[in-house]
Scaffold this motif. Structure first.
Motif, mmCIF file in Angstrom:
data_model
loop_
_atom_site.group_PDB
_atom_site.id
_atom_site.type_symbol
_atom_site.label_atom_id
_atom_site.label_comp_id
_atom_site.label_asym_id
_atom_site.label_seq_id
_atom_site.Cartn_x
_atom_site.Cartn_y
_atom_site.Cartn_z
ATOM 1 N N PRO A 135 0.821 -1.216 0.000
ATOM 2 C CA PRO A 135 0.000 0.000 0.000
ATOM 3 C C PRO A 135 0.856 1.267 0.000
ATOM 4 C CG PRO A 135 0.121 -0.865 2.216
ATOM 5 C CD PRO A 135 0.870 -1.838 1.347
ATOM 6 N N GLN A 136 0.368 2.295 -0.673
ATOM 7 C CA GLN A 136 1.018 3.605 -0.721
ATOM 8 C C GLN A 136 -0.050 4.677 -0.478
ATOM 9 O OE1 GLN A 136 4.321 4.322 -1.127
ATOM 10 N NE2 GLN A 136 4.887 2.161 -1.236
ATOM 11 N N ARG A 137 -0.686 4.615 0.669
ATOM 12 C CA ARG A 137 -1.763 5.563 0.993
ATOM 13 C C ARG A 137 -1.229 6.561 2.029
ATOM 14 N NH1 ARG A 137 -5.979 2.868 3.505
ATOM 15 N NH2 ARG A 137 -4.672 1.037 3.894
ATOM 16 N N TRP A 138 -0.427 7.507 1.522
ATOM 17 C CA TRP A 138 0.247 8.455 2.406
ATOM 18 C C TRP A 138 -0.715 9.440 3.054
ATOM 19 C CZ3 TRP A 138 5.116 7.625 3.852
ATOM 20 C CH2 TRP A 138 5.864 6.722 3.084
ATOM 21 N N GLU A 139 -1.706 9.880 2.333
ATOM 22 C CA GLU A 139 -2.698 10.789 2.916
ATOM 23 C C GLU A 139 -3.463 10.091 4.036
ATOM 24 O OE1 GLU A 139 -6.462 13.633 1.552
ATOM 25 O OE2 GLU A 139 -5.212 12.654 0.038
ATOM 26 N N THR A 140 -3.830 8.844 3.825
ATOM 27 C CA THR A 140 -4.498 8.082 4.875
ATOM 28 C C THR A 140 -3.599 7.939 6.097
ATOM 29 O OG1 THR A 140 -5.842 6.857 3.284
ATOM 30 C CG2 THR A 140 -5.512 5.838 5.440
ATOM 31 N N PHE A 141 -2.325 7.646 5.881
ATOM 32 C CA PHE A 141 -1.360 7.515 6.972
ATOM 33 C C PHE A 141 -1.281 8.797 7.801
ATOM 34 C CE2 PHE A 141 3.461 7.677 7.862
ATOM 35 C CZ PHE A 141 3.314 7.173 9.147
ATOM 36 N N HIS A 142 -1.117 9.929 7.137
ATOM 37 C CA HIS A 142 -0.907 11.183 7.866
ATOM 38 C C HIS A 142 -2.199 11.757 8.440
ATOM 39 C CE1 HIS A 142 2.777 11.547 5.085
ATOM 40 N NE2 HIS A 142 3.191 11.143 6.276
ATOM 41 N N VAL A 143 -3.234 11.808 7.624
ATOM 42 C CA VAL A 143 -4.469 12.482 8.039
ATOM 43 C C VAL A 143 -5.391 11.544 8.824
ATOM 44 C CG1 VAL A 143 -6.529 13.694 7.226
ATOM 45 C CG2 VAL A 143 -4.317 14.098 6.114
ATOM 46 N N GLY A 144 -5.558 10.329 8.318
ATOM 47 C CA GLY A 144 -6.498 9.416 8.953
ATOM 48 C C GLY A 144 -5.945 8.667 10.148
ATOM 49 N N GLN A 145 -4.607 8.502 10.211
ATOM 50 C CA GLN A 145 -4.009 7.707 11.279
ATOM 51 C C GLN A 145 -3.128 8.526 12.220
ATOM 52 O OE1 GLN A 145 -1.979 4.532 9.108
ATOM 53 N NE2 GLN A 145 -3.856 3.342 8.944
ATOM 54 N N LEU A 146 -2.183 9.287 11.664
ATOM 55 C CA LEU A 146 -1.205 9.973 12.514
ATOM 56 C C LEU A 146 -1.837 11.049 13.393
ATOM 57 C CD1 LEU A 146 1.797 10.202 13.268
ATOM 58 C CD2 LEU A 146 2.018 11.933 11.454
ATOM 59 N N ILE A 147 -2.754 11.825 12.841
ATOM 60 C CA ILE A 147 -3.365 12.899 13.638
ATOM 61 C C ILE A 147 -4.109 12.336 14.851
ATOM 62 C CG2 ILE A 147 -5.163 14.686 13.623
ATOM 63 C CD1 ILE A 147 -4.184 15.507 10.863
ATOM 64 N N PRO A 148 -5.003 11.361 14.699
ATOM 65 C CA PRO A 148 -5.644 10.812 15.906
ATOM 66 C C PRO A 148 -4.660 10.073 16.821
ATOM 67 C CG PRO A 148 -6.344 9.601 13.948
ATOM 68 C CD PRO A 148 -5.613 10.812 13.464
ATOM 69 N N PHE A 149 -3.621 9.451 16.265
ATOM 70 C CA PHE A 149 -2.581 8.811 17.068
ATOM 71 C C PHE A 149 -1.896 9.836 17.966
ATOM 72 C CE2 PHE A 149 2.022 8.014 17.350
ATOM 73 C CZ PHE A 149 2.059 6.789 18.009
ATOM 74 N N VAL A 150 -1.531 10.979 17.417
ATOM 75 C CA VAL A 150 -0.888 12.044 18.203
ATOM 76 C C VAL A 150 -1.847 12.590 19.254
ATOM 77 C CG1 VAL A 150 0.047 14.389 18.074
ATOM 78 C CG2 VAL A 150 0.782 12.653 16.422
ATOM 79 N N ASP A 151 -3.091 12.820 18.871
ATOM 80 C CA ASP A 151 -4.071 13.347 19.822
ATOM 81 C C ASP A 151 -4.322 12.381 20.980
ATOM 82 O OD1 ASP A 151 -4.394 15.711 18.421
ATOM 83 O OD2 ASP A 151 -6.146 15.014 17.303
ATOM 84 N N ASP A 152 -4.261 11.077 20.711
ATOM 85 C CA ASP A 152 -4.470 10.083 21.769
ATOM 86 C C ASP A 152 -3.283 9.981 22.722
ATOM 87 O OD1 ASP A 152 -6.986 9.442 20.943
ATOM 88 O OD2 ASP A 152 -6.518 7.411 20.268
ATOM 89 N N ASN A 153 -2.082 10.239 22.220
ATOM 90 C CA ASN A 153 -0.881 10.013 23.016
ATOM 91 C C ASN A 153 -0.339 11.251 23.725
ATOM 92 O OD1 ASN A 153 0.424 7.163 22.832
ATOM 93 N ND2 ASN A 153 -0.383 7.521 20.771
#
Length: 338
Positions: A135-153
């Motif tokens: 997979p090469q879904r960079w927008e999903t990685f940054h916007v869909g995953q990383l932002i909520p990951f940072v907010d949770d941690n």
């Protein structure tokens, strides 16, 4: 060279115009927990501010670095805004630390800075036809995953008013691309020497060159339609849809800054690259003006008269460090913070 973003490494072919010693990290910072499709495989507390993560993601193949810079005297009882700081093509997130002095330049501000991997040629988008490299879904990685990951941690202001995004070269494209596509997530967006118009011939030739492996250090070759779809005129809807300069309406109400140089007078290659990207900055500037959208625009020509970097208007960190120094107070005046 890794001191420069090499977005323009094939422009000529086209013929178109030190890390601090580790110390004990603040005990108030918890271990970063996996979640939202991200798995933390390694965590290194470099100092009281800096956390280096190695992660895997369901959205992109392989292992990836994510650097987190905490505010000085970070306190979990407070809530802080987050700046997502994006790197350029054929480079990695380390460059903002080693060449861009991001840890030093953000010190003393009540701001969390997150510097994620965007891939050698990820182009901050979910690829149209990744085929064997999926997979090469960079927008999903940054916007869909990383932002909520940072907010949770971390202790963030987990709303639009608590987020900003900025980047250089390919990352300048990424910052404006994400902001335009997700205006409810960001209060501020900034581009430093960004590739803001994918319809510019030199930019398109460069990206295709990266895809085909013509550009040195661009990694394994992929098809010319892998990232944005077909680059051929009349079949290039994906390129048009992703081009920030062609889609500015959703940026209304957001703080915006665009920085560009006129081209180095001492380094012809750096100057050639920057002069082509300058065209795309002006295209974005004109589109924003036509739409009546306020923004800050700095075409600093042959160099800055301010900042810590030696900038002669070229495509390098001497200018981008100055851009970051200049944009931080503008950004902080818009986002919410303690």
């Amino acid at each position: 060279m890794r001191r420069r973003s090499l977005i323009g490494a094939v422009l000529a072919l086209a013929g178109l115009g030190a890390v601090s010693a580790p110390v004990r990290a603040a005990a108030s910072v918890p271990t970063m927990r996996s979640g939202h499709g991200i798995t933390v495989t390694a965590e290194h507390r470099v100092d009281a501010r800096r956390i280096d993560l190695t992660v895997t993601s369901t959205a992109v193949a392989g292992a990836h670095s994510v650097h987190v810079l905490l505010p000085t005297h970070y306190r979990p009882a407070e809530r802080y805004p987050v700046l997502y700081l994006l790197h350029g093509a054929l480079d990695g997130p380390d460059s903002w630390l080693t060449d861009g002095d991001a840890e030093k330049l953000t010190a003393g501000r009540p701001l969390i800075t997150v510097i994620p991997d965007g891939g050698l040629k990820g182009w901050y988008t979910d690829w149209a036809h990744p085929r064997g490299s999926a997979p090469q879904r960079w927008e999903t990685f940054h916007v869909g995953q990383l932002i909520p990951f940072v907010d949770d941690n971390l202790s963030t202001i987990a709303s639009r008013r608590g987020r900003a995004i900025a980047g250089l070269s390919m990352g300048g494209f990424g910052a404006m691309h994400y902001a335009a596509r997700h205006p409810r997530l960001f209060a501020y967006a900034a581009s430093f020497s960004g590739a803001l118009d994918l319809l510019h011939p030199a930019v398109r030739v460069t990206i295709v060159g990266e895809e085909l492996g013509v550009v040195p250090n661009s990694g394994p070759p992929v098809a010319a339609d892998a990232i944005f779809g077909s680059p051929l005129a009349g079949l290039d809807d994906g390129w048009r849809a992703a081009s920030p300069a062609r889609h500015v309406a959703s940026l209304r109400g957001m703080g915006l800054a665009i920085y560009t140089g006129g081209g180095s007078i001492t380094d012809p290659f750096s100057g050639f690259v920057e002069s082509n990207l300058r065209d795309t900055a002006w295209a974005m500037h004109r589109s924003l003006n036509a739409a009546g959208i306020p923004h800050f625009f700095d075409d600093y020509g042959d160099g800055h008269g301010y900042g810590p970097g030696r900038c002669d208007g070229g495509h390098d960190f001497g200018c981008w460090k100055n851009d970051l120094v200049d944009v931080l107070p503008r950004l902080m005046a818009v986002v919410s913070h303690p």
